[in-house]
Scaffold this active site. Structure first.
Site, PDB file in Angstrom:
ATOM      1  N   GLY A 123     -78.300  30.868 -24.891  1.00 47.88           N
ATOM      2  CA  GLY A 123     -78.358  32.154 -24.199  1.00 47.88           C
ATOM      3  C   GLY A 123     -79.301  33.147 -24.837  1.00 47.88           C
ATOM      4  N   GLU A 161     -82.941  21.518 -13.462  1.00 47.71           N
ATOM      5  CA  GLU A 161     -82.527  22.931 -13.540  1.00 47.71           C
ATOM      6  C   GLU A 161     -82.323  23.494 -12.125  1.00 47.71           C
ATOM      7  OE1 GLU A 161     -82.806  24.553 -16.844  1.00 47.71           O
ATOM      8  OE2 GLU A 161     -81.865  26.336 -16.030  1.00 47.71           O
ATOM      9  N   ASP A 173     -90.836  26.402 -19.443  1.00 49.42           N
ATOM     10  CA  ASP A 173     -89.957  26.042 -20.559  1.00 49.42           C
ATOM     11  C   ASP A 173     -89.971  24.536 -20.811  1.00 49.42           C
ATOM     12  OD1 ASP A 173     -89.427  28.686 -20.208  1.00 49.42           O
ATOM     13  OD2 ASP A 173     -87.373  28.429 -19.496  1.00 49.42           O
TER      14      ASP A 173
HETATM   15  C1  GLA Z   1     -87.220  31.517 -17.681  1.00 47.63           C
HETATM   16  C2  GLA Z   1     -87.666  30.403 -16.747  1.00 47.63           C
HETATM   17  C3  GLA Z   1     -89.175  30.160 -16.853  1.00 47.63           C
HETATM   18  C4  GLA Z   1     -89.947  31.471 -16.712  1.00 47.63           C
HETATM   19  C5  GLA Z   1     -89.356  32.558 -17.609  1.00 47.63           C
HETATM   20  C6  GLA Z   1     -90.001  33.893 -17.378  1.00 47.63           C
HETATM   21  O1  GLA Z   1     -87.385  31.134 -19.016  1.00 47.63           O
HETATM   22  O2  GLA Z   1     -86.987  29.199 -17.032  1.00 47.63           O
HETATM   23  O3  GLA Z   1     -89.582  29.216 -15.897  1.00 47.63           O
HETATM   24  O4  GLA Z   1     -89.977  31.887 -15.371  1.00 47.63           O
HETATM   25  O5  GLA Z   1     -87.965  32.686 -17.434  1.00 47.63           O
HETATM   26  O6  GLA Z   1     -91.344  33.873 -17.717  1.00 47.63           O
END
Ligand code: GLA
Length: 387
Positions: A123, A161, A173
């Site tokens: 988190g 996801e 990510d």
């Molecule tokens: C989260 C999402 C990413 C991206 C960021 C903001 O981490 O998983 O894909 O959109 O927010 O940049």
């Protein structure tokens, strides 16, 4: 935990030895926030901390999931691996990945006993969930011999996801977790998925992560709202200038078309995205030219835009960033990741780090009643086999 401690924990959990151990990292994004699902640039790096996966085959026709971080355990027959578990079960992350392999026609002939352990604070906006998805994708790709490349593994994690956690995230990510390289950041075009690894060699400066300890709630709510608001802006702009993604517009283009966005919220969201894409390009150029001061200033501008136009910072992240901006030796500071809590990332001169930790920590506690944590980021490698 050391690898030896992890292998003993595996033995204690399953009364046998793990045959394979894998790792995939969390990430910190230096600049380029909420641009990925808009086809823009991002500039994240993989961290040295992440998620470990230990596994061995079983002859039970079951997939068994345990974690050293969370008590709940799951034992699922091979015939039930494509259904989402209720109540936001943590096992949805690895399960969502395995489901993608099955949907692509990959056959599982037996089950596995799986154990996870992660050292990315959950988190915190440092992608502990992407680390778990990518380590699972990497492990199954190796063991099933499916031969997907790292970009494909990132896409599998992203799909997991979307379908199993309900977050319509972009690719950043999972991509950073799969493709990261020690001491490099990833300059990724999220439309084409073309990327360059840019060395991060900062003389006398460190990347410092500060954790609000106010967990972000990156659930389907506020994040998916942002995705929809951007889609609305694309749709309205397309009436006068057909586009697929907001990132196709330069700032000059945006000034020409912005009046067609009738919804004021969607207008602000679009303005952030267009500006952030430009800032990311400028920041990478500045870094390559050795202009770290400018890189830092762009980070700070990024936070302001995320605060005022994108509205994803909140009082905790603002308190940390605003305290950081006051300190000599801080080149820039901003929220990182999805927002609404989680962490900031700052560039801090070595000699200013003790003052930074002391003063930012103090001001943060005074303003919020919470205690922040500070880590010096170590930029590590993407997913790999440990043993
Ligand atoms: C989260 C999402 C990413 C991206 C960021 C903001 O981490 O998983 O894909 O959109 O927010 O940049």
């Amino acid at each position: 935990m050391t690898i030896e401690q992890l292998t003993s924990a595996y033995k204690a959990a399953y009364q046998k030895s793990a045959t394979d151990i894998f790792f995939s990292p969390g990430r910190v994004n230096l600049i380029g926030e909420h641009t990925d699902y808009n086809g823009g640039f991002v500039f994240p790096c993989a961290l040295s901390f992440g998620t470990y996966l230990l596994m061995a085959p079983n002859d039970e026709q079951k997939m068994n999931f345990r974690s050293l971080n969370i008590d709940a355990t799951y034992s699922l027959p091979l015939t039930q691996l494509t259904e989402v578990l209720p109540n936001k079960a943590w096992a949805n992350y690895p399960l969502g990945v395995i489901a993608q392999f099955i949907k692509r026609g990959v056959a599982l002939t037996h089950g596995y006993d799986i154990l996870f352990w992660g050292n990315v604070p959950a988190g915190a906006g440092l992608s502990s969930s992407a680390a778990m998805e990518v380590v699972t994708a990497f492990a199954f790709n190796e063991l099933l011999g499916t031969g997907y490349d790292r970009t494909e593994l990132a896409k599998i994690g992203q799909k997991a996801e979307h379908e199993f956690a309900g977050v319509m995230c972009g690719i950043m990510d999972q991509f950073a977790s799969a493709q990261g390289k020690q001491d490099h950041a990833i300059y990724l075009n999220c439309d084409t998925l073309h990327f360059d690894l840019v060395p991060i060699k900062l003389e006398g400066i460190k990347v410092v992560i500060a954790n609000t300890h106010s967990p972000h709630h990156l659930d389907s709510g506020a994040y998916n709202d942002r995705v929809r608001q951007c889609q609305l802006a694309v749709q309205q702009i397309s009436a006068v200038r057909p586009i697929k993604n907001l990132a196709e517009l330069s700032q000059a283009d945006f000034l020409q078309v912005e009046t067609v966005i009738t919804d004021p919220v969607a207008h602000r969201r679009a303005r952030h995205v267009v500006g952030e894409v430009q800032r990311t390009m400028d920041a990478v150029q500045a870094l390559q030219q050795g202009n770290i001061e400018l890189f830092g200033q762009l980070m700070t501008q990024s936070h302001i835009s995320l605060r005022d136009d994108y509205e994803v910072t909140g009082p905790q992240l603002d308190a940390l960033a605003e305290a950081a901006w006051k300190i000599d030796g801080v080149l820039g500071s901003r929220m990182t990741g999805g927002g609404f809590g989680g962490c900031t990332v700052s560039l801090v001169k070595d000699e200013a780090i003790p003052t930074f930790i002391e003063r930012v920590g103090k001001e943060y506690t005074e303003k919020t009643g919470l205690k922040a944590d500070f880590y010096i980021a170590e930029i590590g490698d993407g997913a790999h086999r440990v043993r």
